[in-house]
Design a protein around this motif. Structure first.
Motif, PDB file in Angstrom:
ATOM      1  N   PHE A  12       0.833  -1.187   0.000  1.00 23.55           N
ATOM      2  CA  PHE A  12       0.000   0.000   0.000  1.00 23.55           C
ATOM      3  C   PHE A  12       0.873   1.244   0.000  1.00 23.55           C
ATOM      4  N   ILE A  13       0.794   1.991  -1.055  1.00 22.75           N
ATOM      5  CA  ILE A  13       1.609   3.195  -1.199  1.00 22.75           C
ATOM      6  C   ILE A  13       0.675   4.350  -1.504  1.00 22.75           C
ATOM      7  N   TYR A  14       0.769   5.392  -0.729  1.00 24.95           N
ATOM      8  CA  TYR A  14      -0.061   6.574  -0.947  1.00 24.95           C
ATOM      9  C   TYR A  14       0.710   7.566  -1.795  1.00 24.95           C
ATOM     10  N   ASN A  15       0.059   8.085  -2.815  1.00 26.26           N
ATOM     11  CA  ASN A  15       0.721   9.036  -3.690  1.00 26.26           C
ATOM     12  C   ASN A  15      -0.304  10.044  -4.182  1.00 26.26           C
ATOM     13  N   SER A  16      -0.151  11.277  -3.764  1.00 25.88           N
ATOM     14  CA  SER A  16      -1.032  12.331  -4.252  1.00 25.88           C
ATOM     15  C   SER A  16      -0.257  13.369  -5.038  1.00 25.88           C
ATOM     16  N   LEU A  17       0.972  13.041  -5.453  1.00 25.60           N
ATOM     17  CA  LEU A  17       1.825  13.989  -6.154  1.00 25.60           C
ATOM     18  C   LEU A  17       1.711  13.789  -7.656  1.00 25.60           C
ATOM     19  N   PRO A  18       1.809  14.874  -8.439  1.00 20.39           N
ATOM     20  CA  PRO A  18       1.750  14.722  -9.894  1.00 20.39           C
ATOM     21  C   PRO A  18       2.960  13.941 -10.387  1.00 20.39           C
ATOM     22  N   GLU A  19       2.741  12.998 -11.271  1.00 20.29           N
ATOM     23  CA  GLU A  19       3.825  12.168 -11.772  1.00 20.29           C
ATOM     24  C   GLU A  19       4.200  12.573 -13.188  1.00 20.29           C
ATOM     25  N   ASP A  53      11.856   4.435   3.863  1.00 22.61           N
ATOM     26  CA  ASP A  53      11.929   3.022   4.228  1.00 22.61           C
ATOM     27  C   ASP A  53      10.551   2.384   4.068  1.00 22.61           C
ATOM     28  N   VAL A  54      10.463   1.108   4.416  1.00 20.03           N
ATOM     29  CA  VAL A  54       9.224   0.355   4.250  1.00 20.03           C
ATOM     30  C   VAL A  54       8.072   0.922   5.079  1.00 20.03           C
ATOM     31  N   ASP A  55       8.384   1.621   6.162  1.00 19.55           N
ATOM     32  CA  ASP A  55       7.352   2.225   7.007  1.00 19.55           C
ATOM     33  C   ASP A  55       6.981   3.637   6.562  1.00 19.55           C
ATOM     34  N   ILE A  81      18.416  -1.909   6.092  1.00 21.50           N
ATOM     35  CA  ILE A  81      18.196  -3.021   5.175  1.00 21.50           C
ATOM     36  C   ILE A  81      16.698  -3.170   4.929  1.00 21.50           C
ATOM     37  N   GLY A  82      16.343  -3.414   3.674  1.00 19.58           N
ATOM     38  CA  GLY A  82      14.952  -3.666   3.340  1.00 19.58           C
ATOM     39  C   GLY A  82      14.485  -2.899   2.121  1.00 19.58           C
ATOM     40  N   PHE A  83      13.193  -2.903   1.933  1.00 22.19           N
ATOM     41  CA  PHE A  83      12.523  -2.267   0.809  1.00 22.19           C
ATOM     42  C   PHE A  83      12.560  -0.745   0.950  1.00 22.19           C
ATOM     43  N   CYS A  84      12.915  -0.043  -0.119  1.00 24.58           N
ATOM     44  CA  CYS A  84      12.949   1.420  -0.109  1.00 24.58           C
ATOM     45  C   CYS A  84      12.219   1.949  -1.338  1.00 24.58           C
ATOM     46  N   THR A  85      11.595   3.095  -1.190  1.00 26.14           N
ATOM     47  CA  THR A  85      11.007   3.789  -2.331  1.00 26.14           C
ATOM     48  C   THR A  85      11.750   5.103  -2.528  1.00 26.14           C
TER      49      THR A  85
END
Length: 105
Positions: A12-19, A53-55, A81-85
């Protein structure tokens, strides 16, 4: 908010920014130990880089120099260590997103 087809807890990733449509971030290596490289995007000057980070906590923020050709090299040795965006913002206020895995400390 959107959900991917994966069953991991980071779906679940929240994104309200123009891409920036039609643009993707090619992050290498992935997984990464010490650094990642991101190629410059012709016609899209990138201003900031944020890594979460993942959180969803901001773990790295940096202003990027203007690069005409080549790549940005980002030191990720201090990241957990772990998933990053990644979120890259352009000077026009548009955003690009990507994902990578930080593998070793």
């Amino acid at each position: 908010t959107y959900k991917t087809n994966s069953a991991t807890p980071c779906d679940f990733i929240y994104n309200s920014l123009p891409e920036l449509t039609g643009k993707t971030i090619a992050i290498a290596p992935n997984p990464a130990d010490n650094y990642i490289t991101i190629p410059t995007l012709p016609g899209t000057p990138i201003e900031d880089l944020r890594i979460f980070d993942v959180d969803g906590r901001l773990v790295l923020y940096t202003k990027l120099p203007i690069e005409r050709n080549g790549t940005y090299r980002i030191d990720v040795t201090t990241l957990p260590i772990g998933f990053c965006t990644i979120s890259l913002s352009s000077r026009q206020g548009k955003y690009l997103h990507g994902k990578f895995i930080k593998s070793h400390e």
